[in-house]
Write a protein that holds these residues in place. Structure first.
Motif, PDB file in Angstrom:
ATOM      1  N   LEU A   1      32.448  57.878  -7.186  1.00  0.00           N
ATOM      2  CA  LEU A   1      32.249  56.950  -5.930  1.00  0.00           C
ATOM      3  C   LEU A   1      30.627  56.146  -6.051  1.00  0.00           C
ATOM      4  O   LEU A   1      30.112  55.000  -5.779  1.00  0.00           O
ATOM      5  N   TYR A   2      29.203  57.208  -6.559  1.00  0.00           N
ATOM      6  CA  TYR A   2      28.406  56.331  -6.939  1.00  0.00           C
ATOM      7  C   TYR A   2      28.235  55.903  -7.602  1.00  0.00           C
ATOM      8  O   TYR A   2      28.069  54.776  -7.832  1.00  0.00           O
ATOM      9  N   ALA A   3      29.158  56.123  -8.944  1.00  0.00           N
ATOM     10  CA  ALA A   3      29.075  55.033  -9.829  1.00  0.00           C
ATOM     11  C   ALA A   3      30.103  53.576  -9.319  1.00  0.00           C
ATOM     12  O   ALA A   3      29.431  52.272 -10.082  1.00  0.00           O
ATOM     13  N   ALA A   4      31.045  54.171  -8.908  1.00  0.00           N
ATOM     14  CA  ALA A   4      31.594  52.721  -8.353  1.00  0.00           C
ATOM     15  C   ALA A   4      30.498  52.051  -7.783  1.00  0.00           C
ATOM     16  O   ALA A   4      31.065  50.637  -8.104  1.00  0.00           O
ATOM     17  N   THR A   5      29.805  52.628  -7.023  1.00  0.00           N
ATOM     18  CA  THR A   5      29.026  51.602  -5.434  1.00  0.00           C
ATOM     19  C   THR A   5      28.112  51.110  -6.594  1.00  0.00           C
ATOM     20  O   THR A   5      27.398  49.926  -6.547  1.00  0.00           O
ATOM     21  N   LYS A   6      27.390  51.842  -8.119  1.00  0.00           N
ATOM     22  CA  LYS A   6      26.770  50.704  -8.461  1.00  0.00           C
ATOM     23  C   LYS A   6      27.141  49.904  -9.138  1.00  0.00           C
ATOM     24  O   LYS A   6      27.088  48.723  -9.817  1.00  0.00           O
ATOM     25  N   LYS A   7      28.433  49.802 -10.070  1.00  0.00           N
ATOM     26  CA  LYS A   7      29.237  49.287 -10.183  1.00  0.00           C
ATOM     27  C   LYS A   7      29.711  47.977  -9.991  1.00  0.00           C
ATOM     28  O   LYS A   7      29.710  46.766 -10.070  1.00  0.00           O
ATOM     29  N   ALA A   8      30.051  47.990  -8.365  1.00  0.00           N
ATOM     30  CA  ALA A   8      29.882  47.217  -7.106  1.00  0.00           C
ATOM     31  C   ALA A   8      28.680  46.262  -6.828  1.00  0.00           C
ATOM     32  O   ALA A   8      29.159  44.858  -7.343  1.00  0.00           O
ATOM     33  N   ASN A   9      27.572  46.907  -7.316  1.00  0.00           N
ATOM     34  CA  ASN A   9      26.113  45.678  -7.302  1.00  0.00           C
ATOM     35  C   ASN A   9      26.693  45.032  -8.404  1.00  0.00           C
ATOM     36  O   ASN A   9      25.744  43.979  -8.090  1.00  0.00           O
ATOM     37  N   GLU A  10      26.566  45.187  -9.305  1.00  0.00           N
ATOM     38  CA  GLU A  10      26.170  44.274 -10.791  1.00  0.00           C
ATOM     39  C   GLU A  10      27.334  43.260  -9.848  1.00  0.00           C
ATOM     40  O   GLU A  10      27.454  42.057 -10.904  1.00  0.00           O
ATOM     41  N   LEU A  11      28.939  43.684 -10.149  1.00  0.00           N
ATOM     42  CA  LEU A  11      29.923  42.523  -9.886  1.00  0.00           C
ATOM     43  C   LEU A  11      28.909  41.446  -8.506  1.00  0.00           C
ATOM     44  O   LEU A  11      28.839  40.277  -8.640  1.00  0.00           O
ATOM     45  N   ILE A  12      28.787  42.232  -7.583  1.00  0.00           N
ATOM     46  CA  ILE A  12      28.535  41.249  -6.347  1.00  0.00           C
ATOM     47  C   ILE A  12      27.185  40.423  -6.411  1.00  0.00           C
ATOM     48  O   ILE A  12      26.724  39.493  -6.092  1.00  0.00           O
ATOM     49  N   ALA A  13      26.353  41.197  -7.320  1.00  0.00           N
ATOM     50  CA  ALA A  13      25.012  40.230  -7.636  1.00  0.00           C
ATOM     51  C   ALA A  13      24.985  39.292  -8.869  1.00  0.00           C
ATOM     52  O   ALA A  13      24.566  38.365  -8.205  1.00  0.00           O
ATOM     53  N   HIS A  14      26.011  39.422  -9.285  1.00  0.00           N
ATOM     54  CA  HIS A  14      26.874  38.085 -10.467  1.00  0.00           C
ATOM     55  C   HIS A  14      27.129  37.881  -9.672  1.00  0.00           C
ATOM     56  O   HIS A  14      27.321  35.682 -10.071  1.00  0.00           O
ATOM     57  N   SER A  15      27.984  37.415  -8.729  1.00  0.00           N
ATOM     58  CA  SER A  15      28.809  36.771  -7.980  1.00  0.00           C
ATOM     59  C   SER A  15      27.907  36.006  -6.885  1.00  0.00           C
ATOM     60  O   SER A  15      27.428  34.623  -6.978  1.00  0.00           O
ATOM     61  N   TYR A  16      26.781  36.115  -6.839  1.00  0.00           N
ATOM     62  CA  TYR A  16      25.429  35.256  -5.631  1.00  0.00           C
ATOM     63  C   TYR A  16      24.814  34.754  -7.720  1.00  0.00           C
ATOM     64  O   TYR A  16      23.866  33.833  -6.703  1.00  0.00           O
ATOM     65  N   SER A  17      24.616  35.416  -8.392  1.00  0.00           N
ATOM     66  CA  SER A  17      23.739  34.835  -8.930  1.00  0.00           C
ATOM     67  C   SER A  17      24.126  33.538  -9.697  1.00  0.00           C
ATOM     68  O   SER A  17      23.240  32.361  -9.843  1.00  0.00           O
ATOM     69  N   HIS A  18      25.731  33.512  -9.662  1.00  0.00           N
ATOM     70  CA  HIS A  18      26.321  32.614 -10.031  1.00  0.00           C
ATOM     71  C   HIS A  18      26.325  30.918  -9.088  1.00  0.00           C
ATOM     72  O   HIS A  18      25.793  30.179  -9.330  1.00  0.00           O
ATOM     73  N   LEU A  19      26.823  31.460  -7.711  1.00  0.00           N
ATOM     74  CA  LEU A  19      26.707  30.786  -6.604  1.00  0.00           C
ATOM     75  C   LEU A  19      25.866  30.341  -5.722  1.00  0.00           C
ATOM     76  O   LEU A  19      25.596  29.276  -5.848  1.00  0.00           O
ATOM     77  N   TYR A  20      24.712  30.776  -6.376  1.00  0.00           N
ATOM     78  CA  TYR A  20      23.392  30.573  -5.283  1.00  0.00           C
ATOM     79  C   TYR A  20      22.538  30.360  -6.259  1.00  0.00           C
ATOM     80  O   TYR A  20      20.996  30.117  -6.308  1.00  0.00           O
ATOM     81  N   ARG A  21      22.093  30.693  -7.930  1.00  0.00           N
ATOM     82  CA  ARG A  21      21.627  30.377  -8.533  1.00  0.00           C
ATOM     83  C   ARG A  21      20.651  31.334  -8.597  1.00  0.00           C
ATOM     84  O   ARG A  21      19.450  31.378  -8.798  1.00  0.00           O
ATOM     85  N   LEU A  22      20.705  32.552  -7.900  1.00  0.00           N
ATOM     86  CA  LEU A  22      19.716  33.229  -7.872  1.00  0.00           C
ATOM     87  C   LEU A  22      18.888  34.107  -8.606  1.00  0.00           C
ATOM     88  O   LEU A  22      20.465  34.763  -9.492  1.00  0.00           O
ATOM     89  N   PRO A  23      18.142  34.375  -9.475  1.00  0.00           N
ATOM     90  CA  PRO A  23      17.857  35.427 -10.298  1.00  0.00           C
ATOM     91  C   PRO A  23      17.993  36.689 -10.102  1.00  0.00           C
ATOM     92  O   PRO A  23      17.443  36.993  -9.154  1.00  0.00           O
ATOM     93  N   VAL A  24      19.027  37.484 -10.750  1.00  0.00           N
ATOM     94  CA  VAL A  24      19.220  38.433 -10.960  1.00  0.00           C
ATOM     95  C   VAL A  24      18.799  39.679 -11.766  1.00  0.00           C
ATOM     96  O   VAL A  24      19.850  38.999 -12.674  1.00  0.00           O
TER      97      VAL A  24
END
Length: 335
Positions: free
Chosen positions: A151-174
């Motif tokens: 589960l720990y690994a899954a949450t870290k993978k999820a972080n990467e996916l969620i960060a990408h969505s914010y970067s794409h939608l809001y042009r936030l450098p992550v």
């Protein structure tokens, strides 16, 4: 700069805050001081940081949305190093709620703060554990990471996916950093080096999993911090070579990057134990055990992308890093 370091009472957080303060940045730190491990160690780390006039700390849980929003309104940092998380692969098997709260809800709250307050760059901690069941070594950012085994690994993978969505939608450098088995002075008491040292000095046997047939890319804390700071100073940008018809997991047309930070020198666990025995001057009694759920037999970081991006690759030899840890441990615990 004014930099927020979340998890600043943690192992990597304290060292990162120290590095930023030493070069003249203002650091505002938050941490919930959870009792996952000895809180007095976290408080001792904070005491070191408190000696700097440009450091301020507030006890705050990133999962508490309203208090965190009020904090953002007051502080408005320029950049963020997000290191607060519920750590530990094995603990995630028995305490999943802690990972949902901190690693998912908490991470979302940090992204929202960055989005609404004009943060110039968010650097966050991912983990080598995202490689999960992958068997191809060394682990590369170009590999898919769709098979987490904890589960720990899954949450870290999820972080990467969620960060990408914010970067794409809001042009936030992550930028996400996949840390590989970090060790060194002021380390976490739940990590192997700390557990082994404490047991050996107490005359107790050490538990060695997978009957010693483990390999880890042990990475010294100073190398991790140098990587974090260099990456923080170079905000993520879109990859002009990204091809959406043939998407590369390591690239994006958003201002999003992900890098391994590892020593690129995989070390057999028994060699790591031998380095510790030499540093302590004591031979360990060893209790060989089977592989534990959520563990992988080997990790090995490909760090070419990191080197290409910021001109840095970790290099501290394990024997040297273990020796520095033992010096700190003996001085701190007076043993």
């Amino acid at each position: 700069m004014k930099v927020l370091v979340t998890g600043c009472a943690g192992f990597i957080g304290m060292h990162t805050a120290q590095a930023l303060l030493s070069r003249g940045d203002e650091v505002v730190g938050i941490d919930n001081l959870s009792d996952y491990y000895d809180v007095s160690l976290k408080q001792a780390r904070l005491e070191r940081l408190a000696a700097h006039p440009r450091f301020r700390f507030e006890t705050l849980d990133i999962a508490d949305r309203q208090p965190l929003r009020a904090w953002w309104e007051r502080e408005r940092p320029d950049r963020v190093v997000h290191l607060a998380a519920q750590a530990g692969v094995r603990y995630s098997i028995t305490h999943p709620d802690a990972y949902f709260d901190s690693n998912l809800t908490g991470f979302g709250n940090v992204l929202e703060g960055c989005r609404h307050h004009g943060v110039g760059h968010l650097v966050y901690a991912s983990s080598s554990s995202v490689y999960g069941g992958n068997a191809q070594l060394p682990f590369s950012e170009h590999h898919g990471v769709d098979h987490p085994i904890s589960l720990y690994a899954a949450t870290k993978k999820a972080n990467e996916l969620i960060a990408h969505s914010y970067s794409h939608l809001y042009r936030l450098p992550v930028t996400g950093l996949r840390f590989f088995t970090v060790y060194g002075p002021w380390g976490r008491p739940d990590m192997a080096l700390f557990l082994f040292t404490r047991a050996i000095l107490a005359g107790k046997p050490i538990d060695i999993f997978n009957n010693g047939q483990m390999v880890r890319d042990f990475t010294y804390i100073d190398d991790i911090v140098q990587g974090v700071v260099r990456v923080l100073d170079k905000p993520a940008t879109p990859d002009p070579a990204f091809d959406p018809a043939h998407p590369d997991p390591a690239a994006s047309n958003a201002p999003y990057r992900v890098f391994n930070i590892g020593n690129h020198q995989p070390t057999p666990l028994m060699d790591y134990v031998s380095a510790l025995e030499r540093a302590l001057g004591v031979e360990a009694r060893k209790n060989f055990m089977p592989m534990q759920p959520g563990d992988v037999p080997a990790t090995f970081a490909d760090v070419e992308a990191l080197n290409d991006w910021v001109g840095f690759r970790p290099s501290t030899p394990v024997a040297e890093g273990v020796g520095r840890f033992v010096e700190w441990y003996r001085a701190f615990y007076k043993v």
